[in-house]
Design an enzyme around this catalytic site. Structure first.
Site, PDB file in Angstrom:
ATOM      1  N   HIS A   1       0.844  -1.197   0.000  1.00 50.19           N
ATOM      2  CA  HIS A   1       0.000   0.000   0.000  1.00 50.19           C
ATOM      3  C   HIS A   1       0.872   1.237   0.000  1.00 50.19           C
ATOM      4  O   HIS A   1       1.949   1.256   0.598  1.00 50.19           O
ATOM      5  CB  HIS A   1      -0.942   0.027   1.209  1.00 50.19           C
ATOM      6  CG  HIS A   1      -0.269  -0.225   2.525  1.00 50.19           C
ATOM      7  ND1 HIS A   1       0.104  -1.484   2.931  1.00 50.19           N
ATOM      8  CD2 HIS A   1       0.112   0.614   3.521  1.00 50.19           C
ATOM      9  CE1 HIS A   1       0.671  -1.407   4.132  1.00 50.19           C
ATOM     10  NE2 HIS A   1       0.702  -0.136   4.506  1.00 50.19           N
TER      11      HIS A   1
ATOM     12  N   HIS B   1       0.744   5.138   1.222  1.00 55.47           N
ATOM     13  CA  HIS B   1       0.054   6.164   2.003  1.00 55.47           C
ATOM     14  C   HIS B   1       0.143   7.459   1.200  1.00 55.47           C
ATOM     15  O   HIS B   1       1.223   7.810   0.708  1.00 55.47           O
ATOM     16  CB  HIS B   1       0.766   6.409   3.337  1.00 55.47           C
ATOM     17  CG  HIS B   1       0.822   5.229   4.252  1.00 55.47           C
ATOM     18  ND1 HIS B   1      -0.006   5.100   5.339  1.00 55.47           N
ATOM     19  CD2 HIS B   1       1.607   4.129   4.251  1.00 55.47           C
ATOM     20  CE1 HIS B   1       0.276   3.971   5.980  1.00 55.47           C
ATOM     21  NE2 HIS B   1       1.259   3.359   5.341  1.00 55.47           N
TER      22      HIS B   1
END
Ligand code: AMP
Length: 121
Positions: free
Chosen positions: A107, A109
């Protein structure tokens, strides 16, 4: 590390648990972080099963790679923090234990909506 199908983002992708969705397409899902660290704190994840950025770099297809990078820009635009509207943001990926990664599904951010400050505090 092999991919853990029970990680929380895998469950979000399977819609077993909800998320506060920002954007979705063939390659990525984006949603707000449950514990925001800045005024705007979004997450962008690939739909494929990749534990981290190294796994993605080694094993994702060129289409998935383009989809993720383009997706980050699409999400930033949706959030009103892209350079196209004169703003800016930080995109950050933690990689494995030494990098401070807690959820073992790649992922990014996206932090923005204010001056995000020093990179490492
Ligand atoms: P990292 O330390 O880079 O693995 O970041 C994991 C991030 O996932 C943290 O910022 C958490 O606040 C966030 N997070 C964990 N569970 C959820 C969830 N169910 N929905 C949205 N964000 C989450």
């Amino acid at each position: 590390m092999s991919y853990d199908d029970n990680n929380i983002f895998a469950k979000i992708l399977r819609e077993e648990i909800p998320c506060n969705k920002i954007y979705e397409d063939k390659f990525i899902l984006s949603f707000y972080d449950i514990n925001p660290q800045k005024k705007i704190h979004a997450l962008v994840i690939p739909k494929g099963k990749y534990t981290d950025l190294d796994d993605f770099s080694l094993n994702a297809s060129p289409e998935e790679m383009v989809g993720l990078l383009k997706g980050i820009n699409i999400v930033a635009k949706k959030l009103g923090i892209s350079t196209e509207v004169g703003m800016g943001y930080r995109a950050l990926a933690n990689i494995s234990e030494d990098g401070g990664q807690e959820v073992p599904h790649l992922h990014f951010h996206l932090f923005g909506g204010e001056k995000v400050g020093k990179m490492v505090e």
